[in-house]
Design an enzyme around this catalytic site. Sequence first.
Site, PDB file in Angstrom:
ATOM      1  CE  LYS A   1     -26.339 -14.744  21.036  1.00  0.00           C
ATOM      2  NZ  LYS A   1     -25.175 -15.582  20.887  1.00  0.00           N
TER       3      LYS A   1
ATOM      4  CG  ASP B   1     -18.217 -15.123  16.468  1.00  0.00           C
ATOM      5  OD1 ASP B   1     -16.991 -15.300  16.570  1.00  0.00           O
ATOM      6  OD2 ASP B   1     -18.922 -14.693  17.395  1.00  0.00           O
TER       7      ASP B   1
ATOM      8  N   GLY C   1     -24.838 -11.082  21.688  1.00  0.00           N
ATOM      9  CA  GLY C   1     -25.698 -10.844  22.843  1.00  0.00           C
ATOM     10  C   GLY C   1     -25.507 -11.907  23.915  1.00  0.00           C
TER      11      GLY C   1
ATOM     12  CB  VAL D   1     -27.084 -17.397  25.784  1.00  0.00           C
ATOM     13  CG1 VAL D   1     -28.057 -18.548  25.551  1.00  0.00           C
ATOM     14  CG2 VAL D   1     -26.433 -16.990  24.484  1.00  0.00           C
TER      15      VAL D   1
ATOM     16  N   GLY E   1     -22.030 -13.867  24.089  1.00  0.00           N
ATOM     17  CA  GLY E   1     -21.342 -14.091  22.825  1.00  0.00           C
ATOM     18  C   GLY E   1     -21.339 -12.843  21.996  1.00  0.00           C
ATOM     19  N   GLY E   2     -20.921 -13.007  20.791  1.00  0.00           N
ATOM     20  CA  GLY E   2     -20.748 -11.873  19.914  1.00  0.00           C
ATOM     21  C   GLY E   2     -21.996 -11.029  19.751  1.00  0.00           C
TER      22      GLY E   2
ATOM     23  N   GLY F   1     -24.190 -17.439  29.210  1.00  0.00           N
ATOM     24  CA  GLY F   1     -22.954 -16.927  28.632  1.00  0.00           C
ATOM     25  C   GLY F   1     -23.211 -15.703  27.799  1.00  0.00           C
TER      26      GLY F   1
END
Length: 832
Positions: free
Chosen positions: A543, A640, A527, A529, A524-525, A522
């Site tokens: 990550k 977040d 970077g 993963v 995310g904010g 996925g």
Amino acid sequence: MNRAKTLPSILLIVFIHQFCTSLDTITINQPIVDGNIRVSTGETFALGFFSPGKSSYRYLGIWYNKISEKSVVWVANRDSPINDTSGVLSINSHGNLVLNNRYQTTPLWFTNVSALPTNNCIAQLLESGNLVLFHSGSAIWQSFEHPTNTLLPNLKLGLDRRTGLNRFLTSWKSSDDPDTGNFSVRINPEGYPQLFIYEGHVPKCRAGYWNGVGWSGVPFMQKVGFIFSYSYVNNENEISYSWNVVNGSILTTGVLNESGFFHRLKWHEDKGRWEEFASLPRDQCDSYGLCGAYGNCVRRNGEIDCTCLPGYQPKSPQEWYRKDGSGGCVRKNQTALCRNGEGFVEVTNVKAPDTSVARVLANLDLKACKDECLRNCSCTAYASMGVTEGSRCLTWYGDLLDTRVFTEGGQSIYVRVDALELAQYANKRKDLLARKGILVIMILSVATAVSSVVLFSYCLVRRQKRLSQNGQHEMFTSSSSTLPDDHPREKELDRSGSDPHLPFFDIDTIVEATDNFSNKLGEGGFGSVYKGQLSNGQEIAVKRLSKQSGQGIKEFMNEVQLISKLQHRNLVRLFGCCIHKEDKMLIYEYLPNKSLDYFIFEKSRKQLLDWKKRFEIIFGVARGVLYLHQDSRLKIIHRDLKASNILLDASMEPKISDFGLAKLFKEHQIEAITKQVVGTYGYMSPEYAMDGLYSVKSDVFSYGVLILEIISGKKNTEYDKESPSLNLIGNVWKLWREGKGLDIVDYSLLEHSYPCEEILRCIQIGLLCIQEHPADRPTMLEVVFMLGNETSLPSPKKPAFVFRTQSGQESLITRGEVCSINDCIITMIEGR
Ligand SMILES: *[C@@H]1O[C@H](CO)[C@@H](O)[C@H](O)[C@H]1NC(C)=O
Ligand SMILES: *[C@@H]1O[C@H](CO)[C@@H](O)[C@H](O)[C@H]1NC(C)=O
Ligand SMILES: *[C@@H]1O[C@H](CO)[C@@H](O)[C@H](O)[C@H]1NC(C)=O
Ligand SMILES: *[C@@H]1O[C@H](CO)[C@@H](O)[C@H](O)[C@H]1NC(C)=O
Ligand SMILES: *[C@@H]1O[C@H](CO)[C@@H](O)[C@H](O)[C@H]1NC(C)=O
Ligand SMILES: *[C@@H]1O[C@H](CO)[C@@H](O)[C@H](O)[C@H]1NC(C)=O
Ligand SMILES: *[C@@H]1O[C@H](CO)[C@@H](O)[C@H](O)[C@H]1NC(C)=O
């Protein structure tokens, strides 16, 4: 003529009379007789005569004036009761406050300040609850200097080194008898000063030394540091401690009760009673020296267990609980402890032993502290002094007494052990790490005699290459973050003195483990993963931080180091990091069950989470966030928090991920990132969205949104065809106001019976968390408390929320203004 003169003076007399009796002062001409009271200017406290409990005796005292329960905070004649209502408190011709009754010429109680001129003497009950005797404007006596059983805000406990006056609390005999009881709370200045509860002269419970934030044996204080402000002074003039509430409108106090328990209480207006929010001793492990010398008290599943510190064994297993010193532990090997290859073993999460046999040295880091201890053969242990006073070194010379294990909080101590013991701990640690499959290099330098360096390298992954960029290889080798959570946790400390550090993975290992970043989990904010597996089978999540982090490598390493120290069952565990050219990566434990949003928003998977599970998740996340806000030494604002950042482990226990990442980015870069991120929007508090203001209360806001999402199974930003103009928050608020709060509950929960009360309570807590003004939102500590206790909750006001206009564009409403999202918060709505 005559009349014209007397009328004003009569009026004046009447006026003076009323003025004086309703006032807060005692003068030579205005004594207090029984039945008469004085009230402080803000009317918080009253001074007068009272009878405690069932007693018929009369005492002069101070009590809370405004509250329904009679709560006495100070007593003058506690040891000399009056058997009728003939008591009078006055100022005598020597300027002392004296208490008399009709039978005796010698006073029952008096202030005993040396004789002074009588004019200009006045006693006044201050709004703080302090009765002060003034001579010509200067305070010469005050009740705060002679406390009874109550620690009011701003009352100083401790020793005035100039006058020798020691201020301490003493219990009442019983609730009907304020006579001096058996228990006291006092600061003992011996060695390094500590706060104790005594029974007679025998220590009953030790609150510990001042670590800069609170008493070392009361980790709770660190959590409530935001509600209270503390003052601790230790200099040539005094050792003193006092506290105050940040918000003065809250009534709180500290009382030593008749059986020697010190309670912190808060007045609960709605319930009309005092509520305890902290207490000492908390459990049997707090009984002073329960496990004897070199013992360590552990509480497991409510049971008390005595263990020995490393290098010690029970003197006699039957004698653990003997407090006369005959219990406890003795050294396994008496002969081997002086310049014989000995070293130290770390014991974590403990209340440090009694410091009356300790010394403090300023400006010594942990390594220098160790050297200092190693140098002196009678030094039995060392530790860093505390939370904010990191560079102070504590060394113990004598028996280590009254150590206990804390489940949360506490500190590390380093206990001197012989060479054999040291090697055994090193082996234990090696096994643990081998099982974990983590690369470790331990550097052991043999203490004073031989200074050879032995390099153990347990590279289960692959032998590590030198880190070419910065030559900081050794700094990031051994691991402190991968040991299991058994209590007490004991780790071998290397003898070279450097702290245990975060494992460093090299890029080849990561490339191989992730099959060249082929399995993306996925984005995310901060970077992307990727999933991976180390060659020993350990599954990891990598990550890869987006390149916006403005940090240099060293800064980055330092931050990661700090983040890796955050350990809590509701936080994802960080295994290590990897740096390759511009790329910075964090290596986490992999959790197979995906994130909360994967379950909660999907029709087919929702069923897997019944209410019990959901409540556990709500509670678990709250504890994790609280840990970040209060309990960890770092105070981390997540920034977040959202369903996709809550991972679930195999037993569906929630683990917060991405915490601390904000620390790895500079401020303006975070702004930039948040603006790009899809999915953060619905969780953002108005003050952050509008003004860029971020605080712990912004996390509380996001957490509130999360609760409502978990209960409803809907995303905050999701379109609901039944109420197209409202988002989830708007909808919940509307239904709540109509008394139909349960209408928002996820349909899939309706298939089973569920506790309506509990769900409504959670909805209410959710609404409180999303209040528009940060000050109206509870803190995470309060949230955890509200979730865990059935106390009454405040009524939520209208929350901050987003609604959709007809055109489908979203607008943010705050303070009655409506503005287009494009004007206010830039883009990032689309895509959600
Ligand atoms: C109160 O005590 C005094 C002596 O201290 C005694 O003379 C008196 O009789 C007592 N009064 C009552 C009502 O017990
Ligand atoms: C009053 O103070 C003096 C001098 O400090 C002391 O000697 C005396 O014992 C005190 N009297 C009482 C009743 O406490
Ligand atoms: C105080 O100590 C005495 C003597 O040890 C004892 O008799 C008494 O019961 C104790 N009082 C309380 C309230 O514990
Ligand atoms: C203090 O608490 C009162 C009541 O809880 C509240 O109304 C007030 O806003 C608070 N003041 C501050 C400065 O937080
Ligand atoms: C003092 O507090 C303890 C702990 O809360 C309680 O068990 C005990 O009953 C209290 N003692 C009295 C005399 O109220
Ligand atoms: C104690 O230590 C000494 C020196 O290291 C060693 O020779 C001796 O065997 C040890 N004794 C025991 C009982 O382990
Ligand atoms: C070791 O420390 C003790 C306690 O502070 C001190 O009395 C003693 O002199 C020290 N010994 C050495 C060799 O420094």
